[in-house]
Motif scaffolding. Structure first.
Motif, PDB file in Angstrom:
ATOM      1  N   VAL A   1       0.835  -1.202   0.000  1.00  0.00           N
ATOM      2  CA  VAL A   1       0.000   0.000   0.000  1.00  0.00           C
ATOM      3  C   VAL A   1       0.873   1.257   0.000  1.00  0.00           C
ATOM      4  CG1 VAL A   1      -1.747   1.314   1.264  1.00  0.00           C
ATOM      5  CG2 VAL A   1      -1.919  -1.188   1.106  1.00  0.00           C
ATOM      6  N   HIS A   2       0.697   2.057  -1.037  1.00  0.00           N
ATOM      7  CA  HIS A   2       1.469   3.281  -1.265  1.00  0.00           C
ATOM      8  C   HIS A   2       0.553   4.469  -0.972  1.00  0.00           C
ATOM      9  CE1 HIS A   2       3.660   5.874  -4.554  1.00  0.00           C
ATOM     10  NE2 HIS A   2       3.803   6.377  -3.345  1.00  0.00           N
ATOM     11  N   LEU A   3       0.819   5.138   0.136  1.00  0.00           N
ATOM     12  CA  LEU A   3      -0.045   6.223   0.595  1.00  0.00           C
ATOM     13  C   LEU A   3       0.436   7.557   0.032  1.00  0.00           C
ATOM     14  CD1 LEU A   3      -0.456   5.059   4.294  1.00  0.00           C
ATOM     15  CD2 LEU A   3      -2.206   4.977   2.502  1.00  0.00           C
ATOM     16  N   MET A   4      -0.206   8.001  -1.038  1.00  0.00           N
ATOM     17  CA  MET A   4       0.074   9.313  -1.604  1.00  0.00           C
ATOM     18  C   MET A   4      -0.940  10.285  -1.022  1.00  0.00           C
ATOM     19  SD  MET A   4       1.051   8.531  -5.555  1.00  0.00           S
ATOM     20  CE  MET A   4       0.575   6.843  -5.891  1.00  0.00           C
ATOM     21  N   THR A   5      -0.795  10.530   0.276  1.00  0.00           N
ATOM     22  CA  THR A   5      -1.788  11.311   1.015  1.00  0.00           C
ATOM     23  C   THR A   5      -1.111  12.230   2.015  1.00  0.00           C
ATOM     24  OG1 THR A   5      -2.021   9.746   2.878  1.00  0.00           O
ATOM     25  CG2 THR A   5      -3.352   9.315   0.911  1.00  0.00           C
ATOM     26  N   GLU A   6      -1.798  13.294   2.361  1.00  0.00           N
ATOM     27  CA  GLU A   6      -1.381  14.105   3.490  1.00  0.00           C
ATOM     28  C   GLU A   6      -1.741  13.369   4.777  1.00  0.00           C
ATOM     29  OE1 GLU A   6      -3.238  17.902   3.070  1.00  0.00           O
ATOM     30  OE2 GLU A   6      -2.093  18.446   1.280  1.00  0.00           O
ATOM     31  N   ARG A   7      -0.976  13.609   5.813  1.00  0.00           N
ATOM     32  CA  ARG A   7      -1.185  12.974   7.121  1.00  0.00           C
ATOM     33  C   ARG A   7      -1.437  11.468   6.965  1.00  0.00           C
ATOM     34  NH1 ARG A   7      -5.568  15.456  10.550  1.00  0.00           N
ATOM     35  NH2 ARG A   7      -4.390  14.386  12.174  1.00  0.00           N
ATOM     36  N   PRO A   8      -0.521  10.747   6.338  1.00  0.00           N
ATOM     37  CA  PRO A   8      -0.748   9.319   6.086  1.00  0.00           C
ATOM     38  C   PRO A   8      -0.954   8.505   7.354  1.00  0.00           C
ATOM     39  CG  PRO A   8       1.563   9.887   5.762  1.00  0.00           C
ATOM     40  CD  PRO A   8       0.816  11.183   5.899  1.00  0.00           C
ATOM     41  N   GLU A   9      -0.368   8.968   8.466  1.00  0.00           N
ATOM     42  CA  GLU A   9      -0.474   8.204   9.711  1.00  0.00           C
ATOM     43  C   GLU A   9      -1.912   8.038  10.174  1.00  0.00           C
ATOM     44  OE1 GLU A   9      -0.025  12.525  10.766  1.00  0.00           O
ATOM     45  OE2 GLU A   9       0.984  11.148   9.370  1.00  0.00           O
ATOM     46  N   THR A  10      -2.805   8.932   9.761  1.00  0.00           N
ATOM     47  CA  THR A  10      -4.208   8.815  10.170  1.00  0.00           C
ATOM     48  C   THR A  10      -4.886   7.624   9.502  1.00  0.00           C
ATOM     49  OG1 THR A  10      -5.021  10.292   8.417  1.00  0.00           O
ATOM     50  CG2 THR A  10      -4.350  11.307  10.495  1.00  0.00           C
ATOM     51  N   LEU A  11      -4.298   7.102   8.430  1.00  0.00           N
ATOM     52  CA  LEU A  11      -4.887   5.985   7.701  1.00  0.00           C
ATOM     53  C   LEU A  11      -4.318   4.627   8.117  1.00  0.00           C
ATOM     54  CD1 LEU A  11      -4.886   7.507   4.094  1.00  0.00           C
ATOM     55  CD2 LEU A  11      -6.805   7.355   5.687  1.00  0.00           C
ATOM     56  N   PHE A  12      -3.255   4.631   8.917  1.00  0.00           N
ATOM     57  CA  PHE A  12      -2.582   3.365   9.229  1.00  0.00           C
ATOM     58  C   PHE A  12      -3.516   2.321   9.849  1.00  0.00           C
ATOM     59  CE2 PHE A  12       1.867   5.499   9.814  1.00  0.00           C
ATOM     60  CZ  PHE A  12       1.915   5.742   8.465  1.00  0.00           C
ATOM     61  N   PRO A  13      -4.274   2.638  10.908  1.00  0.00           N
ATOM     62  CA  PRO A  13      -5.112   1.597  11.528  1.00  0.00           C
ATOM     63  C   PRO A  13      -6.117   0.995  10.545  1.00  0.00           C
ATOM     64  CG  PRO A  13      -4.906   3.485  12.983  1.00  0.00           C
ATOM     65  CD  PRO A  13      -4.344   3.902  11.659  1.00  0.00           C
ATOM     66  N   ALA A  14      -6.754   1.837   9.738  1.00  0.00           N
ATOM     67  CA  ALA A  14      -7.751   1.328   8.787  1.00  0.00           C
ATOM     68  C   ALA A  14      -7.104   0.456   7.730  1.00  0.00           C
ATOM     69  CB  ALA A  14      -8.490   2.494   8.132  1.00  0.00           C
ATOM     70  N   MET A  15      -5.911   0.823   7.266  1.00  0.00           N
ATOM     71  CA  MET A  15      -5.234   0.037   6.247  1.00  0.00           C
ATOM     72  C   MET A  15      -4.771  -1.310   6.794  1.00  0.00           C
ATOM     73  SD  MET A  15      -5.377   1.412   3.332  1.00  0.00           S
ATOM     74  CE  MET A  15      -5.988   2.996   2.739  1.00  0.00           C
ATOM     75  N   VAL A  16      -4.297  -1.317   8.011  1.00  0.00           N
ATOM     76  CA  VAL A  16      -3.911  -2.582   8.643  1.00  0.00           C
ATOM     77  C   VAL A  16      -5.138  -3.474   8.788  1.00  0.00           C
ATOM     78  CG1 VAL A  16      -3.035  -3.654  10.747  1.00  0.00           C
ATOM     79  CG2 VAL A  16      -1.903  -1.623   9.811  1.00  0.00           C
ATOM     80  N   ASP A  17      -6.234  -2.905   9.256  1.00  0.00           N
ATOM     81  CA  ASP A  17      -7.480  -3.665   9.412  1.00  0.00           C
ATOM     82  C   ASP A  17      -7.984  -4.184   8.065  1.00  0.00           C
ATOM     83  OD1 ASP A  17      -9.910  -4.476  11.039  1.00  0.00           O
ATOM     84  OD2 ASP A  17     -10.860  -3.134   9.590  1.00  0.00           O
ATOM     85  N   ALA A  18      -7.739  -3.434   6.998  1.00  0.00           N
ATOM     86  CA  ALA A  18      -8.201  -3.829   5.663  1.00  0.00           C
ATOM     87  C   ALA A  18      -7.358  -4.940   5.059  1.00  0.00           C
ATOM     88  CB  ALA A  18      -8.198  -2.619   4.738  1.00  0.00           C
ATOM     89  N   GLY A  19      -6.167  -5.172   5.608  1.00  0.00           N
ATOM     90  CA  GLY A  19      -5.337  -6.258   5.110  1.00  0.00           C
ATOM     91  C   GLY A  19      -4.042  -5.847   4.450  1.00  0.00           C
ATOM     92  N   ALA A  20      -3.611  -4.591   4.651  1.00  0.00           N
ATOM     93  CA  ALA A  20      -2.330  -4.156   4.088  1.00  0.00           C
ATOM     94  C   ALA A  20      -1.195  -4.961   4.713  1.00  0.00           C
ATOM     95  CB  ALA A  20      -2.114  -2.671   4.344  1.00  0.00           C
TER      96      ALA A  20
END
Length: 215
Positions: A64-83
């Motif tokens: 998963v390549h996060l081309m986003t601002e404040r990427p850390e806010t997405l970490f829990p959801a991405m882990v839960d999604a299966g990254a």
């Protein structure tokens, strides 16, 4: 070990699960997932719900390549999604060292991406902490762009620095304009993970596409 990571940014979104299974059948090693937020880059793709929805389509690594601002806010959801892996952009992180360690604390390998204009010097204080470095060979935000040849010296320098540090295990990934013509160039420069979007998903024989990139 050379690995091929098809980017589903170039896949047919109407049949994304089928496209991912096609990549696995063709011999892909990872599935590259570009998350764009229409802020850090001028495009909007998808988020954790889509990643979670297609997780069952394959057992391959979800890169998963996060081309986003404040990427850390997405970490829990991405882990839960299966990254399986998370890569953030140095340009998007105010506290890059902290962000890298947040990924590691979640139990995932940490990756850092650099845009074409960003010097390697920004990595000076995190090279000991990361598992993957992504050198963008186009400006991020859109698929189908042309490879920037000026990134080859940057890849060579990075590989040299990693070897000098005793970190030949760190992956160097390249993303942008990868085809059967540019793949040998980045491989010779020291890259070992090739992200291919338009070339792979637009190829009439996807197994041959993987073979050509690895040839």
């Amino acid at each position: 070990m050379l690995m091929i990571a098809p980017s589903i940014l170039a896949a047919d979104f109407a049949k994304l699960g089928e496209e991912i299974r096609s990549a696995e059948a063709a011999g892909a090693d990872w599935i590259h997932i570009d998350i764009m937020d229409n802020h850090f880059v001028p495009n909007l793709t998808f988020g954790a719900p889509v990643v979670k929805a297609v997780r069952s389509a394959t057992a391959l690594t979800f890169d998963v390549h996060l081309m986003t601002e404040r990427p850390e806010t997405l970490f829990p959801a991405m882990v839960d999604a299966g990254a399986d892996r998370l890569t953030v952009h140095a340009e998007a992180c105010v506290h890059l060292h902290r962000t890298v360690h947040q990924i590691r604390e979640l139990g995932l390998p940490a990756g850092v991406a650099l845009n074409p204009h960003t010097p390697l010097a920004v990595l000076d204080h995190v090279l000991e902490d990361i598992d993957l470095l992504l050198i963008m060979t186009v400006n991020p935000g859109f698929g189908g762009q042309s490879f920037i040849p000026g990134m080859l010296p940057k890849i060579r320098e990075l590989r040299s620095r990693l070897n000098a540090l005793g970190r030949p295990d760190v992956h160097i990934q390249v993303d942008g304009g990868i085809t059967d013509e540019t793949a040998p160039l980045v491989r010779e420069a020291g890259a070992n993970v090739l992200v291919a979007g338009s070339y792979f998903f637009g190829h009439s024989d996807r197994r041959q596409a993987v073979a050509s990139l690895k040839a």
